[in-house]
Design a protein around this motif. Structure first.
Motif, mmCIF file in Angstrom:
data_model
loop_
_atom_site.group_PDB
_atom_site.id
_atom_site.type_symbol
_atom_site.label_atom_id
_atom_site.label_comp_id
_atom_site.label_asym_id
_atom_site.label_seq_id
_atom_site.Cartn_x
_atom_site.Cartn_y
_atom_site.Cartn_z
ATOM 1 N N MET A 1 4.316 16.382 -11.841
ATOM 2 C CA MET A 1 3.573 15.753 -10.764
ATOM 3 C C MET A 1 4.536 15.030 -9.828
ATOM 4 S SD MET A 1 0.269 14.203 -12.771
ATOM 5 C CE MET A 1 -0.797 15.244 -13.725
ATOM 6 N N PHE A 2 4.206 14.984 -8.559
ATOM 7 C CA PHE A 2 5.134 14.482 -7.558
ATOM 8 C C PHE A 2 5.550 13.036 -7.823
ATOM 9 C CE2 PHE A 2 6.105 12.555 -3.461
ATOM 10 C CZ PHE A 2 7.109 13.396 -3.056
ATOM 11 N N TRP A 3 4.605 12.191 -8.269
ATOM 12 C CA TRP A 3 4.970 10.786 -8.406
ATOM 13 C C TRP A 3 5.888 10.534 -9.596
ATOM 14 C CZ3 TRP A 3 0.036 12.684 -8.768
ATOM 15 C CH2 TRP A 3 -0.544 12.734 -10.033
ATOM 16 N N ARG A 4 6.109 11.536 -10.418
ATOM 17 C CA ARG A 4 7.077 11.413 -11.488
ATOM 18 C C ARG A 4 8.454 11.906 -11.051
ATOM 19 N NH1 ARG A 4 3.635 13.651 -16.727
ATOM 20 N NH2 ARG A 4 2.003 12.040 -16.681
ATOM 21 N N LEU A 5 8.535 12.462 -9.864
ATOM 22 C CA LEU A 5 9.796 12.959 -9.345
ATOM 23 C C LEU A 5 10.433 11.914 -8.444
ATOM 24 C CD1 LEU A 5 8.641 16.546 -8.352
ATOM 25 C CD2 LEU A 5 9.692 15.839 -10.501
ATOM 26 N N GLY A 55 17.219 -2.569 4.106
ATOM 27 C CA GLY A 55 15.905 -2.625 4.733
ATOM 28 C C GLY A 55 14.877 -3.304 3.855
ATOM 29 N N ASP A 56 13.679 -3.416 4.389
ATOM 30 C CA ASP A 56 12.569 -4.031 3.674
ATOM 31 C C ASP A 56 11.700 -2.929 3.087
ATOM 32 O OD1 ASP A 56 9.759 -6.192 4.651
ATOM 33 O OD2 ASP A 56 10.421 -5.412 2.716
ATOM 34 N N PRO A 57 11.656 -2.775 1.773
ATOM 35 C CA PRO A 57 10.889 -1.667 1.187
ATOM 36 C C PRO A 57 9.408 -1.727 1.512
ATOM 37 C CG PRO A 57 11.573 -3.239 -0.503
ATOM 38 C CD PRO A 57 12.298 -3.617 0.754
ATOM 39 N N LYS A 58 8.895 -2.895 1.803
ATOM 40 C CA LYS A 58 7.472 -3.017 2.099
ATOM 41 C C LYS A 58 7.118 -2.385 3.451
ATOM 42 C CE LYS A 58 6.910 -7.273 -0.592
ATOM 43 N NZ LYS A 58 6.514 -8.697 -0.551
ATOM 44 N N GLN A 59 8.135 -2.125 4.296
ATOM 45 C CA GLN A 59 7.880 -1.577 5.611
ATOM 46 C C GLN A 59 7.971 -0.055 5.647
ATOM 47 O OE1 GLN A 59 6.876 -3.524 8.092
ATOM 48 N NE2 GLN A 59 7.029 -5.274 6.746
ATOM 49 N N THR A 60 8.363 0.570 4.541
ATOM 50 C CA THR A 60 8.576 2.014 4.534
ATOM 51 C C THR A 60 7.318 2.769 4.933
ATOM 52 O OG1 THR A 60 10.242 1.786 2.805
ATOM 53 C CG2 THR A 60 9.315 3.965 3.142
ATOM 54 N N ASP A 61 6.195 2.452 4.298
ATOM 55 C CA ASP A 61 4.935 3.112 4.628
ATOM 56 C C ASP A 61 4.527 2.856 6.073
ATOM 57 O OD1 ASP A 61 4.543 4.403 2.273
ATOM 58 O OD2 ASP A 61 2.583 3.517 1.870
ATOM 59 N N ALA A 62 4.702 1.616 6.500
ATOM 60 C CA ALA A 62 4.286 1.255 7.855
ATOM 61 C C ALA A 62 5.102 2.028 8.891
ATOM 62 C CB ALA A 62 4.449 -0.252 8.072
ATOM 63 N N ARG A 63 6.376 2.199 8.639
ATOM 64 C CA ARG A 63 7.208 2.956 9.571
ATOM 65 C C ARG A 63 6.772 4.421 9.625
ATOM 66 N NH1 ARG A 63 11.566 0.005 11.209
ATOM 67 N NH2 ARG A 63 12.028 -1.863 9.980
ATOM 68 N N ALA A 64 6.458 4.988 8.466
ATOM 69 C CA ALA A 64 6.015 6.379 8.425
ATOM 70 C C ALA A 64 4.690 6.545 9.160
ATOM 71 C CB ALA A 64 5.887 6.848 6.981
ATOM 72 N N ARG A 65 3.766 5.608 8.971
ATOM 73 C CA ARG A 65 2.475 5.694 9.666
ATOM 74 C C ARG A 65 2.661 5.596 11.175
ATOM 75 N NH1 ARG A 65 0.808 2.209 5.406
ATOM 76 N NH2 ARG A 65 0.946 0.426 6.822
ATOM 77 N N ASP A 90 -0.218 9.740 -6.294
ATOM 78 C CA ASP A 90 -1.234 8.697 -6.371
ATOM 79 C C ASP A 90 -1.561 8.144 -4.984
ATOM 80 O OD1 ASP A 90 -1.899 5.576 -6.709
ATOM 81 O OD2 ASP A 90 -2.546 6.671 -8.511
ATOM 82 N N PRO A 91 -2.844 7.965 -4.654
ATOM 83 C CA PRO A 91 -3.210 7.479 -3.320
ATOM 84 C C PRO A 91 -2.618 6.128 -2.974
ATOM 85 C CG PRO A 91 -5.128 8.375 -4.452
ATOM 86 C CD PRO A 91 -4.036 8.310 -5.470
ATOM 87 N N ARG A 92 -2.271 5.349 -4.021
ATOM 88 C CA ARG A 92 -1.722 4.023 -3.767
ATOM 89 C C ARG A 92 -0.209 3.969 -3.894
ATOM 90 N NH1 ARG A 92 -5.598 1.316 -8.098
ATOM 91 N NH2 ARG A 92 -4.917 3.264 -9.067
ATOM 92 N N SER A 93 0.354 4.720 -4.826
ATOM 93 C CA SER A 93 1.794 4.628 -5.078
ATOM 94 C C SER A 93 2.558 5.891 -4.708
ATOM 95 C CB SER A 93 2.040 4.333 -6.565
ATOM 96 O OG SER A 93 1.483 5.364 -7.377
ATOM 97 N N GLY A 94 1.873 6.915 -4.208
ATOM 98 C CA GLY A 94 2.567 8.132 -3.809
ATOM 99 C C GLY A 94 3.353 7.921 -2.526
ATOM 100 N N PHE A 95 3.963 8.990 -2.065
ATOM 101 C CA PHE A 95 4.840 8.882 -0.911
ATOM 102 C C PHE A 95 4.264 9.633 0.280
ATOM 103 C CE2 PHE A 95 7.449 8.309 -4.646
ATOM 104 C CZ PHE A 95 8.215 7.199 -4.311
ATOM 105 N N LEU A 96 4.353 8.993 1.451
ATOM 106 C CA LEU A 96 3.929 9.627 2.683
ATOM 107 C C LEU A 96 4.949 10.682 3.094
ATOM 108 C CD1 LEU A 96 2.715 6.560 4.755
ATOM 109 C CD2 LEU A 96 1.288 8.371 3.812
#
Length: 616
Positions: A1-5, A55-65, A90-96
């Motif tokens: 599964m992707f989130w294990r990679l 960088g700030d890891p919390k901003q990774t998703d926001a930058r992608a969006r 995972d909808p919450r912890s997966g990667f964009l």
């Protein structure tokens, strides 16, 4: 599964929501980019993940969006196209992730170094880039990192703006955690650099990025393209904002860049905001006139002749200039962003193979070069000196050329002035239906490469270039080198696949070239380029069933098309190392068919191959 990679290190053959990983293209501070395949077509897949610890890891998703929103607003032939986006795992912890066009070509800097464009070709490329920038600003989007590495030029000569990882749009969430947004220091506008210096110790300060910043960045790219023969490799370029103004393109190239274009380029990087164009549309207007100019100084002259791009021979004990740093001597780490696409990078020169007499031929060429060089030195006439600066009464006024005795080849007089920042409205309100220019670049002229070279000099330059290539210059590889097949591949082919050395499986060279109807041996040809390739077995071969995919690499710039396949993807996702080479008529490689060109070789789509224990 992707989130294990590990999204930073996905392996060939792994799947991401139906997209099969082919290879890793690159990574930046906030993302990793892979080449992927789906339904026989190639794309670039950009995975949002924290790579740089600064960088700030919390901003990774926001930058992608934010990147997705910017790309959704745009639709232009010279801006990278987004095909899909989503979150894997995972909808919450997966990667964009974002799926983009895979551009087959070069970065803008590589394009200059490898193709030696004429002045007119440079003009046409930047005309299209400013048209794309006009489209972008008209939709409220700022790129904010228009560097040489974030602009691609396809093999057909079409520019494409890529990597919107640092982009911004109106009403977007503020993500910058420093005075300046991420970007390339050399392409910063003077206003941004002044703000940076004034707020080095103010953590709350935030620079308000404007359309003029993007315009300056593209102007800096034009300056580098016109003045530097190796802009993607140079480390010692003069600062655009130092105490001493950079030399104009006219002066830097000894007159090979026309005076009008040189003055335009210097206007784009003028220290004063009031002297630069107010909008991308204003910046594009002079280029439309330049593109119509005729004559050898535009269509037959190259700012950087081939000789200027040969590996230099540094003089013994020569001093190496040091590039000026950030103002004030302090440099703030600025995250880089991964290129969303990296096409195949093919050498611009096509090497000629000789089976015998190579040492004697090179020696003879060297003697010819020496004689031609001596004659050229006698006949050489220096280029015209650049005229002294002309005081302008208006920001867009054209300087009076000192070369007045030589009539211009432009069809009409260029505009005498353009709206400046003072004259324009403060907001960018451009028409939505901005015209686009999609015509391909003309073929490089085979006429005189520079107007100040005599026939003898041109002959010496051509002979020296051939001698340099024939002598084995680095970076021009027309076929792979012989080497041993890895033992693990030999074992896998014999024990798992049941392939014995010398077998000749039939394969489809590249499944991305497949026609709608079944491939037959009689009538199928395709155009192949250097770079990665995905082949396919046309029938069962040992324990590998028909349709098994084979990953490899093609070399097409020599006298034949060479190909090696190193991995086989079996049903169930299992990957097996292999050593298989393309053959034709018992000879290594494939015959080139009529219509082949450098970097675009025509060959059969379905051929025989050879299982080997050693690469020939």
């Amino acid at each position: 599964m992707f989130w294990r990679l590990d999204p930073k290190n996905l392996k060939p053959g792994q799947m991401v929501d139906g997209w099969r990983i082919v290879r890793k293209l690159g990574s930046g501070s906030y993302a990793v980019v892979y080449e992927v395949e789906k339904d026989g077509k190639r794309f670039a897949l950009k995975v949002a993940c924290q790579v740089d610890k600064r960088g700030d890891p919390k901003q990774t998703d926001a930058r992608a969006r934010r990147e997705v929103v910017c790309l959704q607003k745009l639709g232009h032939p010279h801006i990278i196209r987004m095909w899909a986006h989503g979150r894997c795992g995972d909808p919450r912890s997966g990667f964009l992730y974002v799926v983009l066009d895979l551009v087959d070509g070069y970065t803008l800097g590589e394009w200059v170094r490898r193709t030696y464009p004429t002045v007119q070709e440079d003009v046409v490329v930047f005309l299209k880039l400013f048209d794309a920038l006009d489209h972008m600003h008209g939709r409220g989007v700022f790129h904010r990192d228009l560097s040489l590495g974030n602009i691609m030029v396809t093999k057909a000569g079409e520019p494409v703006i890529i990597d919107f990882g640092a982009a911004d749009y109106a009403a977007a969430e503020e993500l910058t955690d420093a005075p300046l947004p991420p970007g390339t220091p050399r392409n910063r506008s003077p206003e941004a650099m002044r703000f940076w210096l004034e707020n080095l110790h103010n953590p709350e300060a935030r620079y308000s990025f404007q359309a003029s910043d993007d315009i300056f960045a593209l102007g800096a790219d034009l300056y580098d393209v016109l003045t530097d023969p190796t802009p993607d490799l140079s480390k010692n370029r003069p600062s655009l904002q130092g105490a001493v103004a950079p030399a104009s393109p006219f002066k830097a190239t000894q007159g090979r860049v026309p005076l009008e274009l040189s003055s335009y380029a210097m206007m784009l990087i003028h220290p004063s905001l009031d002297e630069r164009p107010a909008t991308a549309k204003d910046a594009r207007s002079p280029l439309e006139d330049f593109a119509k100019c005729e004559g050898p100084e535009w269509r037959g002259t190259r700012p950087h002749p081939v000789a200027a791009q040969l590996p230099p021979e540094p003089a013994e004990g020569a001093l190496v200039p040091i590039e000026e740093g950030q103002p004030g001597g302090v440099e703030v780490p600025i995250p880089a962003h991964p290129s969303a696409v990296q096409g195949a990078r093919v050498a611009a020169l096509n090497s000629v193979r000789f089976e015998w007499g190579r040492p004697a031929l090179v020696g003879l060429l060297a003697l010819v070069v020496l004689g031609a060089a001596v004659a050229a030195s006698v006949l050489h006439r220096p280029a015209p000196a650049e005229p002294p600066p002309v005081t302008r009464s208006g920001p867009g006024e054209q300087p009076v050329p000192a070369l007045a005795e030589k009539p211009t080849s432009c069809p009409a007089q260029l505009p005498s002035s353009h709206p400046t920042q003072k004259e324009a409205r403060p907001s960018v309100e451009l028409p939505v239906n901005s015209p686009t220019l999609t015509n391909g670049l003309p073929n490089p002229q085979k006429a005189s490469p520079r107007r100040v070279l005599s026939k003898v000099q041109r002959c010496a330059l051509l002979v020296f270039t051939v001698a340099w290539v024939e002598a084995g210059c680095t970076g021009v590889q027309t076929r792979p080198d012989p080497e041993e097949c890895p033992q693990e591949a030999v074992d896998a082919m014999e024990k798992e696949l049941g392939w014995i050395g010398g077998e000749q499986p039939g394969i489809i060279v590249d499944v991305t070239k497949r026609k709608p109807k079944p491939v037959t041996r009689q009538d199928k040809l395709a155009v192949f380029n250097d770079g990665p390739v995905t082949g396919e077995l046309v029938e069962d071969e040992g324990n590998a069933p028909k349709g098994t995919r084979l990953e490899g690499h093609l070399w097409t710039t020599g006298d034949r098309i060479y190909g090696r396949y190193r991995r086989a993807f079996l049903p169930g996702g299992r990957t097996v190392p292999i050593c298989v080479e393309l053959i034709s008529g018992g000879d290594l490689g494939l015959d080139k068919q009529e219509g082949s060109k450098p970097g675009a070789a025509v060959g059969s789509t379905l051929v025989a191959s050879l299982v080997v224990r050693r690469w020939h």
